[in-house]
Every structure is written in C-alpha cells, then in structure tokens.
Design a protein around this motif. Structure first.
Motif, PDB file in Angstrom:
ATOM      1  N   ILE A 101       0.668  -1.146   0.012  1.00  0.00           N
ATOM      2  CA  ILE A 101       0.061  -0.077   0.014  1.00  0.00           C
ATOM      3  C   ILE A 101       0.776   1.328  -0.010  1.00  0.00           C
ATOM      4  CG2 ILE A 101      -1.685   1.467   1.249  1.00  0.00           C
ATOM      5  CD1 ILE A 101      -2.951  -0.781  -0.104  1.00  0.00           C
ATOM      6  N   GLY A 102       1.885   1.314   0.915  1.00  0.00           N
ATOM      7  CA  GLY A 102       2.766   2.428   1.070  1.00  0.00           C
ATOM      8  C   GLY A 102       3.778   2.508   0.059  1.00  0.00           C
TER       9      GLY A 102
ATOM     10  N   VAL B 210      -3.264  -7.959  -1.187  1.00  0.00           N
ATOM     11  CA  VAL B 210      -2.241  -6.830  -0.504  1.00  0.00           C
ATOM     12  C   VAL B 210      -1.404  -7.285   0.528  1.00  0.00           C
ATOM     13  CG1 VAL B 210      -2.719  -4.750   0.970  1.00  0.00           C
ATOM     14  CG2 VAL B 210      -4.028  -4.972  -1.110  1.00  0.00           C
ATOM     15  N   LEU B 211      -0.252  -7.038   0.484  1.00  0.00           N
ATOM     16  CA  LEU B 211       0.627  -7.209   1.467  1.00  0.00           C
ATOM     17  C   LEU B 211       1.223  -5.966   2.275  1.00  0.00           C
ATOM     18  CD1 LEU B 211       2.281  -9.678   2.753  1.00  0.00           C
ATOM     19  CD2 LEU B 211       4.029  -9.286   1.209  1.00  0.00           C
TER      20      LEU B 211
ATOM     21  N   GLY C 112      -9.410  -1.474   1.452  1.00  0.00           N
ATOM     22  CA  GLY C 112      -8.691  -2.216   0.562  1.00  0.00           C
ATOM     23  C   GLY C 112      -9.675  -3.361  -0.409  1.00  0.00           C
ATOM     24  N   LEU C 113     -10.386  -4.200   0.530  1.00  0.00           N
ATOM     25  CA  LEU C 113     -11.228  -5.112   0.157  1.00  0.00           C
ATOM     26  C   LEU C 113     -12.201  -4.564  -0.528  1.00  0.00           C
ATOM     27  CD1 LEU C 113     -11.157  -7.472   3.362  1.00  0.00           C
ATOM     28  CD2 LEU C 113      -9.914  -7.982   1.223  1.00  0.00           C
ATOM     29  N   GLU C 114     -12.674  -3.609   0.024  1.00  0.00           N
ATOM     30  CA  GLU C 114     -14.171  -2.994  -0.958  1.00  0.00           C
ATOM     31  C   GLU C 114     -13.589  -2.377  -2.105  1.00  0.00           C
ATOM     32  OE1 GLU C 114     -16.467  -0.453   1.524  1.00  0.00           O
ATOM     33  OE2 GLU C 114     -17.556  -2.303   2.538  1.00  0.00           O
TER      34      GLU C 114
ATOM     35  N   ASP D  22      -8.479  -8.768  -3.334  1.00  0.00           N
ATOM     36  CA  ASP D  22      -9.058 -10.297  -3.300  1.00  0.00           C
ATOM     37  C   ASP D  22      -8.648 -10.615  -1.935  1.00  0.00           C
ATOM     38  OD1 ASP D  22     -10.275 -11.130  -6.152  1.00  0.00           O
ATOM     39  OD2 ASP D  22      -8.091  -9.956  -6.498  1.00  0.00           O
ATOM     40  N   ASP D  23      -7.678 -10.277  -1.250  1.00  0.00           N
ATOM     41  CA  ASP D  23      -7.067 -10.782  -0.034  1.00  0.00           C
ATOM     42  C   ASP D  23      -6.418  -9.404   0.745  1.00  0.00           C
ATOM     43  OD1 ASP D  23      -6.593 -12.556   2.012  1.00  0.00           O
ATOM     44  OD2 ASP D  23      -6.090 -14.014   1.101  1.00  0.00           O
ATOM     45  N   TRP D  24      -6.057  -9.817   1.672  1.00  0.00           N
ATOM     46  CA  TRP D  24      -5.123  -8.692   2.664  1.00  0.00           C
ATOM     47  C   TRP D  24      -4.385  -9.276   3.732  1.00  0.00           C
ATOM     48  CZ3 TRP D  24      -5.678  -3.142   2.346  1.00  0.00           C
ATOM     49  CH2 TRP D  24      -5.264  -2.469   3.191  1.00  0.00           C
TER      50      TRP D  24
END
Length: 219
Positions: A53-54, A78-79, A91-93, A97-99
């Motif tokens: 994300i960052g 997302v990692l 993130g999910l919305e 697909d995964d976090w």
C-alpha cells in the motif's frame, strides 16, 4: 507457469517474496514504485499481483481503484504493514481479493496465492450484467434499457454497475459514496442523489427505486 507481479518498495521484502515464489515454480516480476506497478498490471500479462500500500508514486489504494475502473480483474493480494480495520475494509471494498499484514509467514502467503489462482481459474469472466430489460456491457461501457442504447459517463457507469451487481439490495448513500467516489469524498454532499437522478433520466424513472430513509436499490 503462473506469472506474478510483486509491487513492493522494500528491497528485503521484495527479494524474500520473489525468491520464495520462484522456488515454488512461479515466474515473478518485481517493481518498486506505484506508477510502474500500475502500468505493469494494466498490461494483463500477469495472473496475480502482490501489492504493497505505501508506495512511492501511486499508493496501493489508487492502483487498486484504477485497475478495477479499467476492468482489470487480475487477483490482487495486498501485503502491507497497515493493520487497521478501516484500511482493511477500504482495500477489500476497493477491489483487493485478499489482505495480509506484515510481518508474515511465507507459507501463509504461498497458500493464499495458490487459493486465489485456483479461484480465478474457475471463475468465468462476466462481461454483461443484466436485470430484467436493463443490461450493462462491461467492455463497451454501454447500457441498454429495453431497445435503447444508453451512453454513460465514467461515474454513471460505476454507479450502474454497483446497482446491477446488487439487484434488490438497498444501498445506502454512504456505501455508494465509498464505492463510486472513495472514502475522502464529503459524506454531506448530495452528489449521490444528483447522479441517481441522471441515471433515471437516461434509463427510465422506474429503474432506480428510492427507499426512504435508507438509500436506493435496483428493483
């Protein structure tokens, strides 16, 4: 052989993930900034994206939003070090697909990668959404109301797609704002009502129903 794009600006983590995935038979590409990550993902040349994300340039939230707006359906895991509920939900919305949060175990990441790839392989691509005599072509970005073809702006398209993916479900103004305009948009704005009125003019007044005190729904 599955191709995985790793968008991660921390060299140590990127190298760790890349080596682990390669040793398990995947082909990997690593990019270290958001702008390059978006351009690579947009090509359609990858089966899955592992996304931080960052990032310098576009952040991960922006990449997700722009990919989904461009109809790129590649699975995204997302990692990130961000672990707040607000970030996870956003993130999910927003299309992830995964976090997964850092620090992480590679075995878990590998299991999630394999699961998302299996799920994507089973899911047929939906290109047209329908509800009664109303349809939306996700490729041409045009709607049909009965025998009429209707041209839509980018926001109108996203709004109608949201309704068609949740037929019969009441969507609150807050849900619509967060999906179509993002979390930073003023929640006191009447922009949702304005766009709903525009859709009604284009598609027919009966197409979107007002549920007083709750929101809107596609009957």
């Amino acid at each position: 052989m599955n191709r995985i794009l790793i968008v991660e600006d921390e060299e140590r983590i990127a190298s760790f993930v890349e080596k682990g995935l390669r040793s398990n038979g995947f082909t990997t590409t690593v990019v270290t900034d958001g702008d390059a990550g978006y351009e690579y993902a947009l090509t359609g040349g990858f089966d899955l994206v592992v996304l931080d994300i960052g990032l310098p340039g576009r952040d991960g939230f922006t990449i997700l939003r722009e990919l989904r707006e461009a109809r790129v359906s590649v699975p995204v895991i997302v990692l990130t070090a961000r672990d707040s509920v607000r970030d996870t939900v956003a993130g999910l919305e927003g299309g992830a697909d995964d976090w997964m949060t850092k620090p992480f175990r590679f075995e878990e990441l590998l299991a999630r990668v394999r699961l998302r790839l299996r799920t994507a392989a089973r899911a047929p691509e939906v290109t047209v959404l329908r509800s009664g005599s109303l349809s939306l072509d996700l490729r041409t970005r045009r709607a049909r109301a009965g025998e009429r073809t209707v041209d839509l702006t980018a926001r109108e398209f996203v709004l109608l797609e949201l309704f068609l993916r949740h037929p019969g479900q009441v969507l609150s103004r807050e849900q619509i704002l967060s999906h179509v305009w993002g979390y930073d948009f003023d929640p006191g704005s009447n922009i949702v009502d304005v766009y709903v009125r525009t859709l009604r003019k284009k598609l027919g007044a009966e197409r979107v129903e007002t549920v007083r005190g709750m929101g809107y729904r596609l009957p």
